[in-house]
Design a protein around this motif. Structure first.
Motif, mmCIF file in Angstrom:
data_model
loop_
_atom_site.group_PDB
_atom_site.id
_atom_site.type_symbol
_atom_site.label_atom_id
_atom_site.label_comp_id
_atom_site.label_asym_id
_atom_site.label_seq_id
_atom_site.Cartn_x
_atom_site.Cartn_y
_atom_site.Cartn_z
ATOM 1 N N LYS A 251 -10.483 -2.566 4.447
ATOM 2 C CA LYS A 251 -11.523 -2.084 3.533
ATOM 3 C C LYS A 251 -11.078 -0.820 2.805
ATOM 4 C CE LYS A 251 -16.386 -0.674 3.395
ATOM 5 N NZ LYS A 251 -17.628 -0.492 4.205
ATOM 6 N N ALA A 252 -10.496 0.134 3.553
ATOM 7 C CA ALA A 252 -10.104 1.408 2.953
ATOM 8 C C ALA A 252 -8.939 1.258 1.993
ATOM 9 C CB ALA A 252 -9.745 2.403 4.058
ATOM 10 N N ALA A 253 -7.968 0.395 2.326
ATOM 11 C CA ALA A 253 -6.781 0.224 1.488
ATOM 12 C C ALA A 253 -6.944 -0.900 0.473
ATOM 13 C CB ALA A 253 -5.564 -0.051 2.366
ATOM 14 N N ALA B 221 -2.142 6.783 4.951
ATOM 15 C CA ALA B 221 -2.594 7.957 5.696
ATOM 16 C C ALA B 221 -4.101 8.123 5.591
ATOM 17 C CB ALA B 221 -1.870 9.205 5.183
ATOM 18 N N ARG B 222 -4.640 7.963 4.380
ATOM 19 C CA ARG B 222 -6.092 8.110 4.211
ATOM 20 C C ARG B 222 -6.845 7.037 4.997
ATOM 21 N NH1 ARG B 222 -4.517 9.032 -1.209
ATOM 22 N NH2 ARG B 222 -5.069 6.872 -1.750
ATOM 23 N N ALA B 223 -6.353 5.809 4.932
ATOM 24 C CA ALA B 223 -7.029 4.719 5.625
ATOM 25 C C ALA B 223 -7.000 4.934 7.136
ATOM 26 C CB ALA B 223 -6.370 3.388 5.271
ATOM 27 N N LEU B 224 -5.852 5.322 7.680
ATOM 28 C CA LEU B 224 -5.757 5.533 9.124
ATOM 29 C C LEU B 224 -6.578 6.730 9.570
ATOM 30 C CD1 LEU B 224 -1.962 4.777 9.676
ATOM 31 C CD2 LEU B 224 -3.903 3.400 10.424
ATOM 32 N N VAL C 158 0.841 -1.193 0.000
ATOM 33 C CA VAL C 158 0.000 0.000 0.000
ATOM 34 C C VAL C 158 0.876 1.243 0.000
ATOM 35 C CG1 VAL C 158 -1.826 1.211 1.263
ATOM 36 C CG2 VAL C 158 -1.730 -1.293 1.287
ATOM 37 N N SER C 159 0.495 2.259 -0.746
ATOM 38 C CA SER C 159 1.279 3.489 -0.810
ATOM 39 C C SER C 159 1.151 4.266 0.501
ATOM 40 C CB SER C 159 0.800 4.375 -1.959
ATOM 41 O OG SER C 159 -0.483 4.910 -1.669
ATOM 42 N N PRO C 160 2.156 5.084 0.841
ATOM 43 C CA PRO C 160 2.062 5.905 2.059
ATOM 44 C C PRO C 160 0.830 6.799 2.068
ATOM 45 C CG PRO C 160 4.324 5.868 1.251
ATOM 46 C CD PRO C 160 3.483 5.203 0.200
#
Length: 309
Positions: free
Chosen positions: A87-89, A17-20, A11-13
């Motif tokens: 789910k987000a990533a 960040a978006r997922a967290l 997963v890209s950085p």
């Protein structure tokens, strides 16, 4: 709070960040994501949430060490964070299980499937991490064997208040009459009292798990069920080796547990369970009445049953 996740995909950085941020209910700018071997001067050490990632080899791509500072309001359990991150990533995420085996993990897919996973490092250098087994099929881990994990069930230790009360009562008897040199449950000896205590704990654990519907795993290995019955065999024969008042305490504890066992099982007059568990061996035919009762359904059977590895 600290979280430790492994991702199957790299997963890209930015996606991390978006997922967290979504999982923890904060702004993306409040998440510091950095390579663990990167320049520390580029870090935002005041960020409410930090995530260090490092590359790993094998069936997983990234290892994430995540820390949320105390003032971050939303700090979900690790299982919830892993599910939200997956789910987000859009990747399968692994996180450590609570049990003792170091290979014990959970895997959660982007679709929300949560299953046990066995993660094992290779012997060579650099280490490669392989997911060797799962309890339910995971599309992103096609090489993993689908099996049940008997070692996890063995690690589960439900509370044993009856056995604990027996231990406390025996200790009170010993303290009340020290001149009789009664064995203590805490003196490290391997005498009859210690043996009775251990077997009583095992017997109560098996009954408690049966009453719960074999929670939390939802199944039970046949070999472990047989061991519980053998513990009851030991308890049946140990009374003659105990001081009379201790034997009476044991009888009281067994009366409670045996009643619960009888209520949770049904009669097995044909002896089908005994034959299944012992292989029909004539060397040692169990005679205790507990061998002539069976759980229904048997927790190692079922239309979706798989054999433990």
């Amino acid at each position: 709070m600290t979280y430790n996740l492994l991702t199957v995909d790299a997963v890209s950085p930015e996606a991390m960040a978006r997922a967290l941020a979504g999982c923890l209910g904060i702004a993306v700018g409040d998440v510091d994501v950095a390579d663990s071997e990167g320049d520390p001067d580029l870090r935002n050490w005041d960020a409410p949430v930090s995530c260090e990632y490092r590359a790993v080899r094998g069936d997983v791509a990234w290892s994430l060490d995540i820390h949320a500072q105390e003032h971050v309001a939303g700090q979900p359990p690790e299982s919830d964070l892993a599910a939200g991150f997956a789910k987000a990533a859009v990747t399968t995420v692994l996180f450590p299980a609570e049990e003792a085996p170091p290979s014990a993990y959970w895997a959660v897919t982007p679709e929300g499937l949560l299953t046990r996973a066995r993660l094992e490092p290779s012997d060579g250098e650099p280490s490669r991490y392989e997911v060797t087994a799962v309890e339910a099929p995971v599309p992103q881990l096609p090489r993993a064997t689908v099996t049940r994990f008997a070692e996890i069930v063995r690690e589960q230790r439900p509370d044993t208040p009856v056995a604990r009360a027996f231990a406390v009562s025996v200790e009170k008897v010993r303290q009340a009459a020290p001149g009789l040199a009664r064995p203590s449950l805490d003196d490290g000896t391997a005498g009859p009292v210690r043996t009775a205590k251990g077997n009583l704990v095992a017997w109560e654990r098996g009954i408690t798990q049966m009453e719960s519907g074999w929670a939390p795993s939802g199944w039970y290995p046949a070999c472990l069920y047989r061991e519980r019955l053998e513990c009851r065999d030991e308890l049946a024969g140990i009374g003659a080796r105990l001081p009379r008042d201790v034997a009476e305490l044991l009888d009281e504890a067994l009366e409670q547990l045996d009643g619960r066992f009888a209520a949770a099982t049904e009669e097995d007059p044909s002896g089908s369970l005994r034959r299944e568990l012992t292989g029909g061996s004539a060397e040692r035919t169990p005679v205790g009445w507990w061998w002539r009762r069976r759980p229904n359904p048997r927790p190692w059977h079922g239309p979706d049953a798989v054999q433990p590895a």
